[in-house]
Design a protein around this motif. Structure first.
Motif, PDB file in Angstrom:
ATOM      1  N   MET A   1     -25.603 -13.975 -59.412  1.00 48.39           N
ATOM      2  CA  MET A   1     -24.248 -14.294 -59.002  1.00 48.39           C
ATOM      3  C   MET A   1     -23.306 -14.103 -60.196  1.00 48.39           C
ATOM      4  SD  MET A   1     -22.981 -17.764 -57.261  1.00 48.39           S
ATOM      5  CE  MET A   1     -21.458 -17.780 -56.415  1.00 48.39           C
ATOM      6  N   ALA A   2     -22.191 -13.485 -59.932  1.00 43.62           N
ATOM      7  CA  ALA A   2     -21.228 -13.178 -60.986  1.00 43.62           C
ATOM      8  C   ALA A   2     -20.692 -14.452 -61.636  1.00 43.62           C
ATOM      9  CB  ALA A   2     -20.086 -12.359 -60.424  1.00 43.62           C
ATOM     10  N   ARG A   3     -20.375 -14.323 -62.918  1.00 51.90           N
ATOM     11  CA  ARG A   3     -19.872 -15.455 -63.685  1.00 51.90           C
ATOM     12  C   ARG A   3     -18.380 -15.704 -63.494  1.00 51.90           C
ATOM     13  NH1 ARG A   3     -23.192 -14.727 -69.389  1.00 51.90           N
ATOM     14  NH2 ARG A   3     -24.991 -15.948 -68.684  1.00 51.90           N
ATOM     15  N   LEU A   4     -17.677 -14.729 -62.946  1.00 51.49           N
ATOM     16  CA  LEU A   4     -16.262 -14.865 -62.628  1.00 51.49           C
ATOM     17  C   LEU A   4     -16.055 -14.398 -61.191  1.00 51.49           C
ATOM     18  CD1 LEU A   4     -14.604 -13.450 -65.889  1.00 51.49           C
ATOM     19  CD2 LEU A   4     -14.881 -15.861 -65.240  1.00 51.49           C
ATOM     20  N   PRO A   5     -14.943 -14.782 -60.577  1.00 52.66           N
ATOM     21  CA  PRO A   5     -14.743 -14.405 -59.169  1.00 52.66           C
ATOM     22  C   PRO A   5     -14.438 -12.920 -58.991  1.00 52.66           C
ATOM     23  CG  PRO A   5     -12.839 -15.602 -59.998  1.00 52.66           C
ATOM     24  CD  PRO A   5     -13.883 -15.649 -61.083  1.00 52.66           C
ATOM     25  N   TYR A   6     -14.844 -12.414 -57.836  1.00 54.04           N
ATOM     26  CA  TYR A   6     -14.433 -11.082 -57.396  1.00 54.04           C
ATOM     27  C   TYR A   6     -13.107 -11.268 -56.672  1.00 54.04           C
ATOM     28  CZ  TYR A   6     -19.393  -9.910 -58.071  1.00 54.04           C
ATOM     29  OH  TYR A   6     -20.651  -9.715 -58.590  1.00 54.04           O
ATOM     30  N   LEU A   7     -12.085 -10.597 -57.152  1.00 54.04           N
ATOM     31  CA  LEU A   7     -10.758 -10.757 -56.562  1.00 54.04           C
ATOM     32  C   LEU A   7     -10.492  -9.661 -55.535  1.00 54.04           C
ATOM     33  CD1 LEU A   7      -8.702 -11.602 -59.781  1.00 54.04           C
ATOM     34  CD2 LEU A   7      -9.795 -13.185 -58.157  1.00 54.04           C
ATOM     35  N   GLU A   8      -9.827 -10.031 -54.471  1.00 56.34           N
ATOM     36  CA  GLU A   8      -9.409  -9.084 -53.447  1.00 56.34           C
ATOM     37  C   GLU A   8      -7.952  -8.708 -53.709  1.00 56.34           C
ATOM     38  OE1 GLU A   8     -11.520  -7.764 -51.387  1.00 56.34           O
ATOM     39  OE2 GLU A   8     -13.177  -9.133 -51.853  1.00 56.34           O
ATOM     40  N   ALA A   9      -7.476  -7.673 -53.050  1.00 53.33           N
ATOM     41  CA  ALA A   9      -6.126  -7.159 -53.288  1.00 53.33           C
ATOM     42  C   ALA A   9      -5.060  -8.234 -53.129  1.00 53.33           C
ATOM     43  CB  ALA A   9      -5.841  -5.980 -52.366  1.00 53.33           C
ATOM     44  N   ASP A  10      -5.217  -9.127 -52.146  1.00 54.60           N
ATOM     45  CA  ASP A  10      -4.195 -10.154 -51.929  1.00 54.60           C
ATOM     46  C   ASP A  10      -4.202 -11.237 -53.005  1.00 54.60           C
ATOM     47  OD1 ASP A  10      -6.552 -11.417 -51.176  1.00 54.60           O
ATOM     48  OD2 ASP A  10      -5.771 -12.146 -49.265  1.00 54.60           O
ATOM     49  N   GLN A  11      -5.172 -11.197 -53.903  1.00 49.44           N
ATOM     50  CA  GLN A  11      -5.252 -12.168 -55.001  1.00 49.44           C
ATOM     51  C   GLN A  11      -4.753 -11.580 -56.325  1.00 49.44           C
ATOM     52  OE1 GLN A  11      -9.555 -12.705 -54.145  1.00 49.44           O
ATOM     53  NE2 GLN A  11      -9.088 -14.891 -54.274  1.00 49.44           N
TER      54      GLN A  11
END
Length: 184
Positions: A1-11
């Motif tokens: 699991m990634a250590r930071l978030p995966y951001l989507e375009a709306d973020q």
């Protein structure tokens, strides 16, 4: 699991959304620092679209880095990308054989580039002999492009590993054909 978030375009702020057009977990994580992500994408984009190095040879060097560093993400993504630039299954099998010190059907320049890549991964730098052998076939500009490509992807695999970036499910199929020793 990634250590930071995966951001989507709306973020992401609108001026950075273009960096998510390649909908990969790597890009989604890097936009946590949008200006750094833009710089990273600039180098990666130059390597892929503007380098004077033959694209097949470039992709073989990148695949060699991913294979040696046991980077499932890097290797599987560049199998797909490499195919777009002329890398064949025979090329990949040749890379695996060359890594194990076995003979392959690869042409001498590809063999030398793979050897130089292995030297940079293992020893920090290409040997004089390997550099000289490759230099007989490549221009000064192509040599710089090759060395910077190898160095950049040595950095990329370290980012992937440190950030624990998850491979997308589609790419896991590649591991069935080319299982990386030591990767589960």
């Amino acid at each position: 699991m990634a250590r930071l978030p995966y951001l989507e375009a709306d973020q992401v702020a609108p001026e950075y959304r273009d960096m998510l057009k390649r909908n990969t977990n790597l890009h989604k994580l890097l936009v946590n620092s949008p200006d750094m992500a833009r710089a990273f994408n600039g180098i990666g984009g130059f390597i892929r679209f503007n380098s004077k190095l033959d694209p097949r040879l470039r992709e073989l060097a990148i695949l060699q880095v991913g294979w040696m560093e046991k980077s499932e993400y890097e290797f599987t993504h560049h199998v797909k990308i490499g195919r777009e630039f002329g890398v064949t299954d025979e090329d990949i099998e040749g890379l695996m054989a060359e890594t194990e010190g076995k003979p392959s059907k690869l042409e001498p320049l590809a063999k030398a580039i793979l050897r130089g890549t292995r030297e940079m991964v293992r020893e920090l730098a290409m040997s004089e002999a390997t550099f000289g052998e490759i230099k007989q076939k490549l221009s000064d500009e192509q040599m710089v492009d090759l060395v910077l490509t190898i160095a950049f992807y040595c950095a990329v695999v370290r980012v992937l590993a440190t950030m624990k970036i998850d491979n997308e499910p589609y790419y896991k199929e590649v591991l069935q054909q080319y299982p990386i020793p030591g990767v589960e």
